[in-house]
Scaffold this motif. Structure first.
Motif, PDB file in Angstrom:
ATOM      1  N   LEU A  80       0.826  -1.216   0.000  1.00  0.00           N
ATOM      2  CA  LEU A  80       0.000   0.000   0.000  1.00  0.00           C
ATOM      3  C   LEU A  80       0.859   1.266   0.000  1.00  0.00           C
ATOM      4  CD1 LEU A  80      -2.997  -0.939   2.358  1.00  0.00           C
ATOM      5  CD2 LEU A  80      -2.758  -1.242  -0.109  1.00  0.00           C
ATOM      6  N   GLU A  81       2.037   1.176  -0.638  1.00  0.00           N
ATOM      7  CA  GLU A  81       2.942   2.329  -0.723  1.00  0.00           C
ATOM      8  C   GLU A  81       2.352   3.404  -1.651  1.00  0.00           C
ATOM      9  OE1 GLU A  81       3.948  -0.864  -1.307  1.00  0.00           O
ATOM     10  OE2 GLU A  81       5.149  -1.216   0.507  1.00  0.00           O
ATOM     11  N   LEU A  82       2.882   4.607  -1.546  1.00  0.00           N
ATOM     12  CA  LEU A  82       2.482   5.692  -2.465  1.00  0.00           C
ATOM     13  C   LEU A  82       2.708   5.226  -3.905  1.00  0.00           C
ATOM     14  CD1 LEU A  82       4.141   8.981  -1.093  1.00  0.00           C
ATOM     15  CD2 LEU A  82       1.686   8.494  -1.162  1.00  0.00           C
ATOM     16  N   PRO A  83       1.806   5.563  -4.828  1.00  0.00           N
ATOM     17  CA  PRO A  83       2.043   5.200  -6.230  1.00  0.00           C
ATOM     18  C   PRO A  83       3.392   5.760  -6.692  1.00  0.00           C
ATOM     19  CG  PRO A  83      -0.144   6.133  -5.940  1.00  0.00           C
ATOM     20  CD  PRO A  83       0.557   6.302  -4.634  1.00  0.00           C
ATOM     21  N   GLU A  84       4.095   4.959  -7.492  1.00  0.00           N
ATOM     22  CA  GLU A  84       5.447   5.360  -7.874  1.00  0.00           C
ATOM     23  C   GLU A  84       5.476   6.644  -8.702  1.00  0.00           C
ATOM     24  OE1 GLU A  84       7.812   1.839  -8.377  1.00  0.00           O
ATOM     25  OE2 GLU A  84       9.026   2.977  -9.834  1.00  0.00           O
ATOM     26  N   THR A  85       4.465   6.824  -9.546  1.00  0.00           N
ATOM     27  CA  THR A  85       4.436   8.057 -10.342  1.00  0.00           C
ATOM     28  C   THR A  85       4.412   9.282  -9.420  1.00  0.00           C
ATOM     29  OG1 THR A  85       2.054   7.733 -10.478  1.00  0.00           O
ATOM     30  CG2 THR A  85       3.316   7.227 -12.454  1.00  0.00           C
ATOM     31  N   LEU A  86       3.642   9.165  -8.322  1.00  0.00           N
ATOM     32  CA  LEU A  86       3.547  10.291  -7.391  1.00  0.00           C
ATOM     33  C   LEU A  86       4.857  10.478  -6.627  1.00  0.00           C
ATOM     34  CD1 LEU A  86       1.968  12.514  -5.924  1.00  0.00           C
ATOM     35  CD2 LEU A  86       1.054  10.769  -4.390  1.00  0.00           C
ATOM     36  N   SER A  87       5.421   9.380  -6.079  1.00  0.00           N
ATOM     37  CA  SER A  87       6.647   9.571  -5.288  1.00  0.00           C
ATOM     38  C   SER A  87       7.792  10.062  -6.171  1.00  0.00           C
ATOM     39  CB  SER A  87       7.015   8.325  -4.483  1.00  0.00           C
ATOM     40  OG  SER A  87       6.987   7.214  -5.286  1.00  0.00           O
ATOM     41  N   THR A  88       7.827   9.631  -7.434  1.00  0.00           N
ATOM     42  CA  THR A  88       8.875  10.128  -8.331  1.00  0.00           C
ATOM     43  C   THR A  88       8.696  11.625  -8.576  1.00  0.00           C
ATOM     44  OG1 THR A  88       8.805   7.990  -9.409  1.00  0.00           O
ATOM     45  CG2 THR A  88       9.957   9.727 -10.601  1.00  0.00           C
ATOM     46  N   ARG A  89       7.448  12.019  -8.812  1.00  0.00           N
ATOM     47  CA  ARG A  89       7.183  13.445  -9.073  1.00  0.00           C
ATOM     48  C   ARG A  89       7.555  14.299  -7.860  1.00  0.00           C
ATOM     49  NH1 ARG A  89       1.959  13.055 -10.937  1.00  0.00           N
ATOM     50  NH2 ARG A  89       1.057  13.827  -9.037  1.00  0.00           N
ATOM     51  N   LEU A  90       7.241  13.784  -6.671  1.00  0.00           N
ATOM     52  CA  LEU A  90       7.560  14.543  -5.450  1.00  0.00           C
ATOM     53  C   LEU A  90       9.075  14.649  -5.268  1.00  0.00           C
ATOM     54  CD1 LEU A  90       4.898  13.020  -3.029  1.00  0.00           C
ATOM     55  CD2 LEU A  90       4.819  15.253  -4.153  1.00  0.00           C
ATOM     56  N   ALA A  91       9.759  13.529  -5.523  1.00  0.00           N
ATOM     57  CA  ALA A  91      11.221  13.531  -5.372  1.00  0.00           C
ATOM     58  C   ALA A  91      11.847  14.508  -6.369  1.00  0.00           C
ATOM     59  CB  ALA A  91      11.764  12.123  -5.560  1.00  0.00           C
ATOM     60  N   GLU A  92      11.299  14.551  -7.583  1.00  0.00           N
ATOM     61  CA  GLU A  92      11.821  15.503  -8.591  1.00  0.00           C
ATOM     62  C   GLU A  92      11.635  16.950  -8.144  1.00  0.00           C
ATOM     63  OE1 GLU A  92      11.048  12.681 -12.466  1.00  0.00           O
ATOM     64  OE2 GLU A  92       9.772  14.468 -12.185  1.00  0.00           O
ATOM     65  N   LYS A  93      10.595  17.178  -7.350  1.00  0.00           N
ATOM     66  CA  LYS A  93      10.372  18.540  -6.832  1.00  0.00           C
ATOM     67  C   LYS A  93      11.250  18.811  -5.617  1.00  0.00           C
ATOM     68  CE  LYS A  93       5.679  19.595  -8.239  1.00  0.00           C
ATOM     69  NZ  LYS A  93       4.309  19.740  -7.760  1.00  0.00           N
ATOM     70  N   GLY A  94      12.069  17.829  -5.236  1.00  0.00           N
ATOM     71  CA  GLY A  94      13.020  18.043  -4.140  1.00  0.00           C
ATOM     72  C   GLY A  94      12.493  17.604  -2.791  1.00  0.00           C
ATOM     73  N   MET A  95      11.370  16.897  -2.773  1.00  0.00           N
ATOM     74  CA  MET A  95      10.822  16.485  -1.481  1.00  0.00           C
ATOM     75  C   MET A  95      11.563  15.257  -0.951  1.00  0.00           C
ATOM     76  SD  MET A  95       6.930  15.539  -0.670  1.00  0.00           S
ATOM     77  CE  MET A  95       6.139  16.723   0.344  1.00  0.00           C
ATOM     78  N   GLU A  96      11.885  15.319   0.352  1.00  0.00           N
ATOM     79  CA  GLU A  96      12.534  14.173   0.971  1.00  0.00           C
ATOM     80  C   GLU A  96      11.439  13.222   1.475  1.00  0.00           C
ATOM     81  OE1 GLU A  96      15.826  13.306   4.421  1.00  0.00           O
ATOM     82  OE2 GLU A  96      15.324  15.390   3.970  1.00  0.00           O
ATOM     83  N   ILE A  97      11.484  11.965   1.015  1.00  0.00           N
ATOM     84  CA  ILE A  97      10.485  10.977   1.445  1.00  0.00           C
ATOM     85  C   ILE A  97      11.222   9.867   2.193  1.00  0.00           C
ATOM     86  CG2 ILE A  97       8.658   9.391   0.698  1.00  0.00           C
ATOM     87  CD1 ILE A  97       8.347  11.033  -1.834  1.00  0.00           C
ATOM     88  N   ILE A  98      10.839   9.658   3.448  1.00  0.00           N
ATOM     89  CA  ILE A  98      11.561   8.686   4.276  1.00  0.00           C
ATOM     90  C   ILE A  98      10.618   7.548   4.665  1.00  0.00           C
ATOM     91  CG2 ILE A  98      12.967   8.431   6.382  1.00  0.00           C
ATOM     92  CD1 ILE A  98      13.067  11.634   6.254  1.00  0.00           C
TER      93      ILE A  98
END
Ligand code: NCD
Length: 298
Positions: A184-202
């Motif tokens: 049930l992880e965040l969809p990869e398209t979303l986590s990739t987009r967030l990471a590209e915006k510089g968001m740190e996801i732990i």
């Protein structure tokens, strides 16, 4: 004409100014006839308590009225009418449409056929922008949003409130801590987009590691209705439960949020703790949705 479909369509300036407006509304600074004579169509093709009633309360407080369709069975979609045709017709009866639908992308599609503004009140596992605005509003009542450490806990795959909130927080340099049942992880398209915006996801594995680290715990329900069968739901439901004992390690200012409804993710004993802000959060739905209606209908 401005539709509100996905929070990702808006920048920080727009969000902040809407929240400022909601603040003034909450302080009773609004014209209770501002939307006099205007009609809001409320098309909900999925269950709802808070979102539907708070939109209806919001339009009533601004002097307007609402038309409601409560279920698929009660309207011509049950006879095989397409969503596009329903929207074309309803556009002729109302000055704006609020829509909730089980299919991702339905609100965007509706906006393409509507001649009046459309607000997305939840499209399947997609987005829920009005919830996000009230979530941000509630955080802001306790602390500045800029630079917060926030934990998203629960169903990050199907939970549209988590998707929208994560997107919005990318404007505020927030650090995102995640904890979810396997699969049930965040969809990869979303986590990739967030990471590209510089968001740190732990990503975390243990609830006890996350609690002392964060300023906000955002807890969500496992979205039973989006699972292919009940066995796969029961494998992952009841994975986490926030209790007063767990919160003994929390920062003093930590707030616990939940879009509600809760099933068993938060022990009712937490309700009495100063950390618990989820009922205030649901109350904040009214001023925030009033600001949204004024934005698109005035
Ligand atoms: C949420 C939703 O519908 O996505 N509810 C709400 O609008 N407050 C969360 C949920 O149903 O779990």
């Amino acid at each position: 004409m401005r539709h509100i479909i996905s929070i990702g369509d808006f920048d920080r300036e727009w969000i902040d100014s809407l929240l400022d407006h909601a603040d003034r509304i909450d302080g009773k600074q609004y014209d209770s006839h501002a939307l006099g004579g205007k009609i809001l169509a409320v098309l909900f093709f999925e269950p709802s308590t808070r979102t539907r009633l708070s939109f209806e309360s919001a339009i009533a407080r601004l002097g307007g009225t609402s038309l409601t369709v409560g279920s698929v069975e009660a309207c011509s979609i049950a006879k095989g009418e397409t969503l596009a045709d329903t929207i074309r017709v309803v556009s002729g009866y109302a000055d704006a449409i609020v829509i909730r639908h089980p299919k991702e992308g339905a609100a965007r599609l509706a906006s393409e056929f509507s001649t009046v503004p459309v607000i997305n009140a939840g499209d399947g596992a997609g987005q829920h922008p009005s919830q996000t605005l009230l979530d941000l509003y509630t955080i802001r009542q306790s602390m500045p949003i800029e630079g917060i450490d926030i934990a998203l806990i629960g169903d990050l795959r199907y939970g549209r409130t988590a998707h929208s909130l994560a997107s919005a927080l990318s404007h505020y340099n927030a650090r995102l801590h995640t904890l979810c049942p396997r699969g049930l992880e965040l969809p990869e398209t979303l986590s990739t987009r967030l990471a590209e915006k510089g968001m740190e996801i732990i990503p975390h594995e243990n609830i006890t590691d996350i609690i002392p680290e964060v300023d906000v715990l955002y807890v969500t329900r496992v979205q039973r209705e989006r699972f292919p069968d009940s066995a796969s739901y029961f494998n992952v439901s009841s994975s986490y439960r926030i209790t007063p004992e767990l919160l003994s390690d929390a920062k003093k200012h930590l707030i616990v949020l939940h879009p509600l409804p809760r099933v068993d993710e938060i022990d009712p004993r937490v309700d009495e703790m100063p950390h618990a802000k989820y009922f205030e959060q649901s109350r904040n739905g009214v001023p925030v949705r009033m600001a949204m209606l004024l934005q698109v209908m005035q």
